[in-house]
Write a protein that holds these residues in place. Structure first.
Motif, PDB file in Angstrom:
ATOM      1  N   UNK A 217     -27.397 -35.699 -14.216  1.00 42.42           N
ATOM      2  CA  UNK A 217     -28.651 -36.406 -14.457  1.00 42.42           C
ATOM      3  C   UNK A 217     -29.375 -35.807 -15.656  1.00 42.42           C
ATOM      4  N   UNK A 218     -30.273 -36.592 -16.226  1.00 42.59           N
ATOM      5  CA  UNK A 218     -31.157 -36.089 -17.288  1.00 42.59           C
ATOM      6  C   UNK A 218     -32.620 -36.119 -16.848  1.00 42.59           C
ATOM      7  N   UNK A 219     -32.858 -36.369 -15.543  1.00 44.45           N
ATOM      8  CA  UNK A 219     -34.243 -36.441 -15.028  1.00 44.45           C
ATOM      9  C   UNK A 219     -34.271 -35.739 -13.673  1.00 44.45           C
ATOM     10  N   UNK A 220     -34.571 -34.445 -13.694  1.00 42.22           N
ATOM     11  CA  UNK A 220     -34.262 -33.581 -12.557  1.00 42.22           C
ATOM     12  C   UNK A 220     -35.485 -32.778 -12.134  1.00 42.22           C
ATOM     13  N   UNK A 221     -35.601 -32.556 -10.822  1.00 43.02           N
ATOM     14  CA  UNK A 221     -36.533 -31.566 -10.289  1.00 43.02           C
ATOM     15  C   UNK A 221     -35.734 -30.550  -9.484  1.00 43.02           C
ATOM     16  N   UNK A 222     -35.986 -29.280  -9.764  1.00 40.72           N
ATOM     17  CA  UNK A 222     -35.382 -28.192  -9.014  1.00 40.72           C
ATOM     18  C   UNK A 222     -36.415 -27.661  -8.020  1.00 40.72           C
TER      19      UNK A 222
ATOM     20  N   UNK B 118     -42.869 -36.943  -6.647  1.00 41.49           N
ATOM     21  CA  UNK B 118     -44.130 -37.372  -7.248  1.00 41.49           C
ATOM     22  C   UNK B 118     -43.962 -38.065  -8.592  1.00 41.49           C
ATOM     23  N   UNK B 119     -43.037 -37.599  -9.415  1.00 41.47           N
ATOM     24  CA  UNK B 119     -42.837 -38.209 -10.729  1.00 41.47           C
ATOM     25  C   UNK B 119     -41.922 -39.418 -10.583  1.00 41.47           C
ATOM     26  N   UNK B 120     -42.366 -40.605 -11.004  1.00 43.83           N
ATOM     27  CA  UNK B 120     -41.554 -41.820 -10.793  1.00 43.83           C
ATOM     28  C   UNK B 120     -40.250 -41.842 -11.576  1.00 43.83           C
ATOM     29  N   UNK B 121     -40.096 -40.967 -12.580  1.00 44.22           N
ATOM     30  CA  UNK B 121     -38.868 -40.961 -13.367  1.00 44.22           C
ATOM     31  C   UNK B 121     -37.770 -40.097 -12.757  1.00 44.22           C
ATOM     32  N   UNK B 122     -38.101 -39.278 -11.785  1.00 45.53           N
ATOM     33  CA  UNK B 122     -37.107 -38.386 -11.188  1.00 45.53           C
ATOM     34  C   UNK B 122     -36.004 -39.203 -10.513  1.00 45.53           C
ATOM     35  N   UNK B 123     -34.746 -38.897 -10.832  1.00 46.71           N
ATOM     36  CA  UNK B 123     -33.655 -39.574 -10.131  1.00 46.71           C
ATOM     37  C   UNK B 123     -32.747 -38.600  -9.383  1.00 46.71           C
ATOM     38  N   UNK B 124     -32.961 -37.295  -9.572  1.00 48.25           N
ATOM     39  CA  UNK B 124     -32.118 -36.307  -8.905  1.00 48.25           C
ATOM     40  C   UNK B 124     -32.934 -35.063  -8.566  1.00 48.25           C
ATOM     41  N   UNK B 125     -32.729 -34.545  -7.365  1.00 43.11           N
ATOM     42  CA  UNK B 125     -33.381 -33.312  -6.920  1.00 43.11           C
ATOM     43  C   UNK B 125     -32.299 -32.311  -6.531  1.00 43.11           C
ATOM     44  N   UNK B 126     -32.483 -31.062  -6.947  1.00 45.75           N
ATOM     45  CA  UNK B 126     -31.624 -29.960  -6.515  1.00 45.75           C
ATOM     46  C   UNK B 126     -32.476 -29.018  -5.670  1.00 45.75           C
ATOM     47  N   UNK B 127     -32.089 -28.830  -4.416  1.00 43.80           N
ATOM     48  CA  UNK B 127     -32.822 -27.979  -3.477  1.00 43.80           C
ATOM     49  C   UNK B 127     -32.019 -26.725  -3.184  1.00 43.80           C
ATOM     50  N   UNK B 128     -32.668 -25.554  -3.340  1.00 43.71           N
ATOM     51  CA  UNK B 128     -32.032 -24.271  -3.039  1.00 43.71           C
ATOM     52  C   UNK B 128     -32.826 -23.608  -1.924  1.00 43.71           C
TER      53      UNK B 128
ATOM     54  N   UNK C 197     -30.263 -36.256  -3.688  1.00 38.23           N
ATOM     55  CA  UNK C 197     -30.682 -34.887  -3.391  1.00 38.23           C
ATOM     56  C   UNK C 197     -29.441 -34.029  -3.151  1.00 38.23           C
ATOM     57  N   UNK C 198     -29.250 -33.035  -4.007  1.00 36.46           N
ATOM     58  CA  UNK C 198     -28.187 -32.051  -3.822  1.00 36.46           C
ATOM     59  C   UNK C 198     -28.796 -30.814  -3.173  1.00 36.46           C
ATOM     60  N   UNK C 199     -28.084 -30.183  -2.257  1.00 33.17           N
ATOM     61  CA  UNK C 199     -28.622 -29.018  -1.562  1.00 33.17           C
ATOM     62  C   UNK C 199     -27.669 -27.833  -1.684  1.00 33.17           C
TER      63      UNK C 199
ATOM     64  N   UNK D 252     -23.746 -21.370  -1.290  1.00 32.57           N
ATOM     65  CA  UNK D 252     -23.589 -20.560  -2.497  1.00 32.57           C
ATOM     66  C   UNK D 252     -23.174 -19.140  -2.107  1.00 32.57           C
ATOM     67  N   UNK D 253     -22.004 -18.750  -2.582  1.00 34.19           N
ATOM     68  CA  UNK D 253     -21.523 -17.398  -2.326  1.00 34.19           C
ATOM     69  C   UNK D 253     -20.949 -16.835  -3.621  1.00 34.19           C
ATOM     70  N   UNK D 254     -21.275 -15.583  -3.866  1.00 37.07           N
ATOM     71  CA  UNK D 254     -20.734 -14.948  -5.069  1.00 37.07           C
ATOM     72  C   UNK D 254     -19.809 -13.811  -4.663  1.00 37.07           C
TER      73      UNK D 254
END
Length: 417
Positions: free
Chosen positions: A235-240, A342-352, A383-385, A415-417
């Motif tokens: 995506x080019x319109x993201x909230x983390x 909240x932002x109407x342009x957001x098309x993808x969220x990444x949740x950590x 929404x990616x988690x 997530x594992x390192x």
């Protein structure tokens, strides 16, 4: 609590009390009352649900529409059609589609041309293939996303041709959505280059027979310049959204760093990898013991959620913001995700996050998922988690994060390192 009380009152036959309670009930309670009234067959309950289609709160309107559909009482069909033709109400159109799918066709042509993007979305979801081929090129990205998703139900050459024609005009997440749809409809993995798809279709368009659904796995995104904890960023319109609750101070497995340290390091890598055409925002979860979101502006990059261009000066500012974040309080998972909308342009969220909700508007997993689905009904946000590992993470936390991703079309990873 009020929403659950409505459900119990319906079970005990107190429909009249529920209807009277609507006058002073707040929106979430009105939603609960509408949900409960779906189980009541009396005329007063039916009329109340019809009246709620004009409620001031969209969430209540949507719940009333779903309740009317679940009732299975086709006697409401004519009233719903009249309500749609009077107000072009997307929820009335949705209710007709649920209740009397054989009647929705007479509304589709006008719905597909309506100025309200939500109405056009429902038209894409419920209309025939020719409606989908038109709306896959709609001016609103949310309608296009709905049409791309709906295309999977129409395994026709005209739909494939429309998707291929739209392919070079899309970028970011919707180009990936198109590729996934084309892979499903054709069984081909030709890649993200629109010219390659056009060349193939120029040869195959007259004779190609779309395969049945359920073939091989989906297409592979290949190498991407940006990623978030190994999830490709398309995506080019993201909230983390980063978990800043007190549990993020716990040690991360396999080292001396805290969970928050790992989150910050991963966020730095992500910020640096973002392409210049991307726009992004960052916010953090965390609330007090009463569920109030404490110092929300301090947990939001720029103090107010917005999408900023991924240019070097702003990337550096984003890193400074992330470096100063602190972990304290409880996890208000639903409220944090709602804020990310909240932002109407957001098309993808990444949740950590390290998992489940401990405070906030909704804490129970089922209620979080149900209300996120309502919130996302017309937004079409993926929404990616990412679950940060920890010895104290309950299995239920992982299941919730996986369900949030799955129901929005996203990916969930540990997530594992």
């Amino acid at each position: 609590v009020r929403s659950r009380a409505a459900s119990f009152l319906a079970d005990f036959g107190e429909a009249d009390l529920l209807i009277r309670s609507l006058r002073n009930a707040p929106p979430l309670a009105r939603q609960g009352i509408c949900h409960a009234l779906a189980r009541k067959s009396d005329p007063a309950a039916l009329q109340t649900l019809l009246d709620r289609l004009a409620d001031s709160d969209p969430g209540v309107q949507g719940e009333a529409a779903r309740a009317l559909g679940r009732r299975g009482d086709r006697s409401a069909t004519e009233q719903l059609i009249a309500a749609f033709r009077k107000e072009a109400d997307p929820f009335a159109l949705e209710a007709v589609a649920l209740l009397s799918p054989d009647r929705v066709g007479e509304l589709i042509v006008e719905a597909a041309q309506d100025r309200n993007y939500q109405v056009r979305q429902v038209a894409a979801e419920t209309g025939p293939a020719e409606t989908v081929t038109r709306l896959v090129a709609d001016r609103d990205w949310r309608v296009r996303a709905a049409a791309i998703e709906a295309s999977l139900a129409h395994r026709e050459r005209s739909v494939i041709g429309a998707l291929i024609a739209q392919f070079p005009l899309e970028k970011g997440r919707l180009r990936w959505d198109l590729l996934q749809a084309l892979h499903d409809l054709t069984g081909k993995d030709i890649g993200l280059n629109p010219a390659s798809w056009k060349a193939w279709w120029d040869v195959q368009s007259e004779t190609f027979v779309p395969p049945a659904r359920g073939g091989t796995g989906g297409p592979q995104p290949g190498a991407t310049r940006a990623s978030f904890f190994k999830i490709p960023i398309l995506s080019t319109r993201i909230v983390f959204v980063l978990d800043l609750s007190g549990s993020m101070r716990d040690p991360a497995p396999g080292g001396t760093r805290t969970k928050l340290d790992v989150a910050k390091e991963g966020m730095f890598e992500t910020i640096r990898s973002l392409p210049s055409e991307a726009r992004f925002g960052i916010s953090g979860l965390g609330c007090d013991e009463n569920g109030a979101w404490t110092s929300r502006e301090k947990k939001t990059w720029g103090t107010r959620l917005a999408l900023h261009p991924a240019q070097p000066p702003l990337k550096a500012d984003a890193e400074r913001f992330v470096r100063g974040l602190e972990a304290r309080g409880w996890t208000n998972l639903y409220d944090g995700l709602e804020y990310a909308f909240a932002d109407p342009d957001v098309d993808t969220i990444y949740l950590y996050s390290d998992g489940g909700a401990s405070k906030g508007t909704f804490v129970a997993a089922g209620e979080i998922l149900a209300h996120l689905a309502r919130l996302n009904r017309f937004r079409k946000i993926v929404i990616h988690t990412v679950e940060v590992p920890g010895e104290k993470n309950p299995e239920d936390n992982r299941r919730l994060l996986e369900a949030i991703a799955r129901t929005s079309g996203g990916t969930s990873v540990l997530h594992e390192r």
